[in-house]
Design a protein around this motif. Sequence first.
Motif, PDB file in Angstrom:
ATOM      1  N   VAL A 105      36.985  79.772  -0.294  1.00  0.00           N
ATOM      2  CA  VAL A 105      38.471  80.321  -0.422  1.00  0.00           C
ATOM      3  C   VAL A 105      39.619  79.708  -0.189  1.00  0.00           C
ATOM      4  CG1 VAL A 105      39.628  82.735  -0.448  1.00  0.00           C
ATOM      5  CG2 VAL A 105      36.927  82.475  -0.571  1.00  0.00           C
ATOM      6  N   PRO A 106      40.357  78.906  -0.796  1.00  0.00           N
ATOM      7  CA  PRO A 106      41.431  78.155  -0.059  1.00  0.00           C
ATOM      8  C   PRO A 106      42.555  79.049   0.459  1.00  0.00           C
ATOM      9  CG  PRO A 106      41.353  78.022  -2.633  1.00  0.00           C
ATOM     10  CD  PRO A 106      40.063  78.638  -2.353  1.00  0.00           C
ATOM     11  N   GLN A 107      43.139  78.621   1.456  1.00  0.00           N
ATOM     12  CA  GLN A 107      44.209  79.166   1.908  1.00  0.00           C
ATOM     13  C   GLN A 107      45.658  78.525   1.422  1.00  0.00           C
ATOM     14  OE1 GLN A 107      43.923  82.036   3.498  1.00  0.00           O
ATOM     15  NE2 GLN A 107      41.853  81.646   2.980  1.00  0.00           N
ATOM     16  N   LEU A 108      46.643  78.935   1.751  1.00  0.00           N
ATOM     17  CA  LEU A 108      47.857  78.623   1.223  1.00  0.00           C
ATOM     18  C   LEU A 108      48.196  76.964   1.604  1.00  0.00           C
ATOM     19  CD1 LEU A 108      50.730  78.963   0.004  1.00  0.00           C
ATOM     20  CD2 LEU A 108      51.632  79.688   1.935  1.00  0.00           C
ATOM     21  N   ILE A 109      47.873  76.521   2.846  1.00  0.00           N
ATOM     22  CA  ILE A 109      47.936  75.196   3.038  1.00  0.00           C
ATOM     23  C   ILE A 109      47.165  74.294   2.267  1.00  0.00           C
ATOM     24  CG2 ILE A 109      46.160  75.235   5.006  1.00  0.00           C
ATOM     25  CD1 ILE A 109      47.735  73.334   6.689  1.00  0.00           C
ATOM     26  N   THR A 110      46.000  74.752   1.758  1.00  0.00           N
ATOM     27  CA  THR A 110      45.149  73.787   0.818  1.00  0.00           C
ATOM     28  C   THR A 110      46.052  73.802  -0.610  1.00  0.00           C
ATOM     29  OG1 THR A 110      43.178  74.827   1.797  1.00  0.00           O
ATOM     30  CG2 THR A 110      42.784  73.582  -0.208  1.00  0.00           C
ATOM     31  N   TYR A 111      46.545  75.170  -0.963  1.00  0.00           N
ATOM     32  CA  TYR A 111      47.130  74.785  -2.231  1.00  0.00           C
ATOM     33  C   TYR A 111      48.352  73.903  -2.330  1.00  0.00           C
ATOM     34  CZ  TYR A 111      44.297  78.671  -4.735  1.00  0.00           C
ATOM     35  OH  TYR A 111      43.573  79.696  -5.236  1.00  0.00           O
ATOM     36  N   ASN A 112      49.213  74.104  -1.249  1.00  0.00           N
ATOM     37  CA  ASN A 112      50.268  73.208  -1.082  1.00  0.00           C
ATOM     38  C   ASN A 112      49.932  71.610  -0.831  1.00  0.00           C
ATOM     39  OD1 ASN A 112      52.048  75.384  -1.099  1.00  0.00           O
ATOM     40  ND2 ASN A 112      52.365  75.728   1.206  1.00  0.00           N
ATOM     41  N   THR A 113      48.724  71.397   0.071  1.00  0.00           N
ATOM     42  CA  THR A 113      48.372  70.221   0.040  1.00  0.00           C
ATOM     43  C   THR A 113      48.074  69.491  -1.559  1.00  0.00           C
ATOM     44  OG1 THR A 113      47.245  70.688   2.153  1.00  0.00           O
ATOM     45  CG2 THR A 113      46.555  68.522   0.930  1.00  0.00           C
ATOM     46  N   LEU A 114      47.297  70.310  -2.106  1.00  0.00           N
ATOM     47  CA  LEU A 114      46.928  69.770  -3.598  1.00  0.00           C
ATOM     48  C   LEU A 114      48.099  69.680  -4.187  1.00  0.00           C
ATOM     49  CD1 LEU A 114      44.771  69.016  -5.544  1.00  0.00           C
ATOM     50  CD2 LEU A 114      44.416  71.400  -5.842  1.00  0.00           C
ATOM     51  N   ILE A 115      49.038  70.745  -4.230  1.00  0.00           N
ATOM     52  CA  ILE A 115      50.138  70.536  -5.447  1.00  0.00           C
ATOM     53  C   ILE A 115      50.997  69.392  -4.993  1.00  0.00           C
ATOM     54  CG2 ILE A 115      52.438  72.077  -5.606  1.00  0.00           C
ATOM     55  CD1 ILE A 115      50.768  74.531  -5.578  1.00  0.00           C
ATOM     56  N   ASN A 116      51.195  69.242  -3.741  1.00  0.00           N
ATOM     57  CA  ASN A 116      52.229  68.167  -3.159  1.00  0.00           C
ATOM     58  C   ASN A 116      51.547  66.616  -3.574  1.00  0.00           C
ATOM     59  OD1 ASN A 116      54.103  66.725  -1.621  1.00  0.00           O
ATOM     60  ND2 ASN A 116      52.548  65.976  -0.179  1.00  0.00           N
ATOM     61  N   GLY A 117      50.155  66.592  -3.489  1.00  0.00           N
ATOM     62  CA  GLY A 117      49.480  65.248  -4.139  1.00  0.00           C
ATOM     63  C   GLY A 117      49.477  65.001  -5.361  1.00  0.00           C
TER      64      GLY A 117
END
Length: 457
Positions: A179-191
């Motif tokens: 279950v990804p947290q916001l930081i995981t989403y932000n990391t992927l979106i930034n990449g």
Amino acid sequence: MLCRSSTKLLNICIASLCRAHSLEKAESVIADSIRLGILPNVVTYNTLIDAYCQLVGVDAAFCVLDRMREAGIRPDVISYNSLMAGAAKEGLLPRLEGLFDEMCQKGINPDVWSFNTLMHCFFASGKPDEATKIFWYIMNNDLSPSPATFNIMINGLCKNNYADYALTLFWYLRSCGFVPQLITYNTLINGLCKAGRVQAAKRILKELGESGNAPNAITYTTVMKCCFKYKQFRHGFEILLDMERKGYTFDGYAYCTVIAALVKEGRTKEATDYMEQMMRSGIQLDIVSYNTLINLYCREGNLEAVSKLLCDMEKRGLECDKYTHTIMINGLCRSGDIKRATEHLYSMNMEGFDSKLVAYNCVVDGLGKAGQIDHAMEMFKSMERKDTFTYSSVVHNLCKARRYSCASKLLLSCLRNGLKLLDSAQQAVINGLYSSGFPSEAKRLRSIIRTAQMLRY
């Protein structure tokens, strides 16, 4: 009991001094406590190791290990994890690997943070294959990966130009129950944004909204800037409106992103409104913010406002960088004040700024458009570096001055050297030769351009 409580108090004191960056006082307290019979334990030394890694360096921290052994205290996995983190911070991959091997040889089992640090350092050193091996070792050996493990992996893949693999891994982990947290989403979106995968980034943003984790200002701003960068202005402004509807507070970065995009679109009235809103919000401006505002005022021709901003920068102790000077030179050229633009360019040369190509291009083009074609040609010949825009600009302005023969020679020289000019510049020369009564030269030039295009492709 008294000794144990005293050691606990000692550790609290050492931790406080280390957080205050007072290593000398921490060392003095340890020495005094030993003289009083209060002996430090592994926690005391681990705190010291971490502080030395953060404030001095891994070499100084490593010396603490010898002191631990002399005191009869066996270093543990936390001791080595701190040292490995220090080596990673300094980019010392061989040193980190040596510490990892030493830990294993001494019978200290590495934990997931040991592997996380090793994986991170492999990615930072441009070795994604080695990092990926570590990741799958964690996954296949029941080492209880943490959310940080997945974030390091996704971020590392993106930074090493494997955004597609990062996206696939993200979906695979989701299917396995992660279950990804916001930081995981932000990391992927930034990449994904850095890789130019705009549609994929927007899809993940939508999925984030549906997951129950609300996107934050960083999430929205990252995608919005990506949309503007790849000229998807409509989508970028839709994200902006969504942010406003949801009441997100803008930071300086978000404001500057929006203002810069509006300026590029020629929507200076809206850009000015956002600029005024940013100023009212009390955001402290940095050099990027000032450059964005200076660019806006230059495009409006409001040089008085530019002067006020420059005075404000000086009062706050901020110095103009090469972008500030280039923006001002471009603004002066656009307003027709070529004399001041040229003077400003010479002052850039005196101050020793590197990479002045864009500034030179602005002045050369400005001189040509102002009818000073001879002066423009002199500056053109004096330039050490030239690019496609330099040549295209000069060719356009030579045609504007009806010096088609000179423009044709320059264009042919570019073609022979493999430099492609803008299509509009090439067409301007051909049209000029036709209109001035040189159809054979125009046909010959068109044939050479076609041959060059075929050889290029």
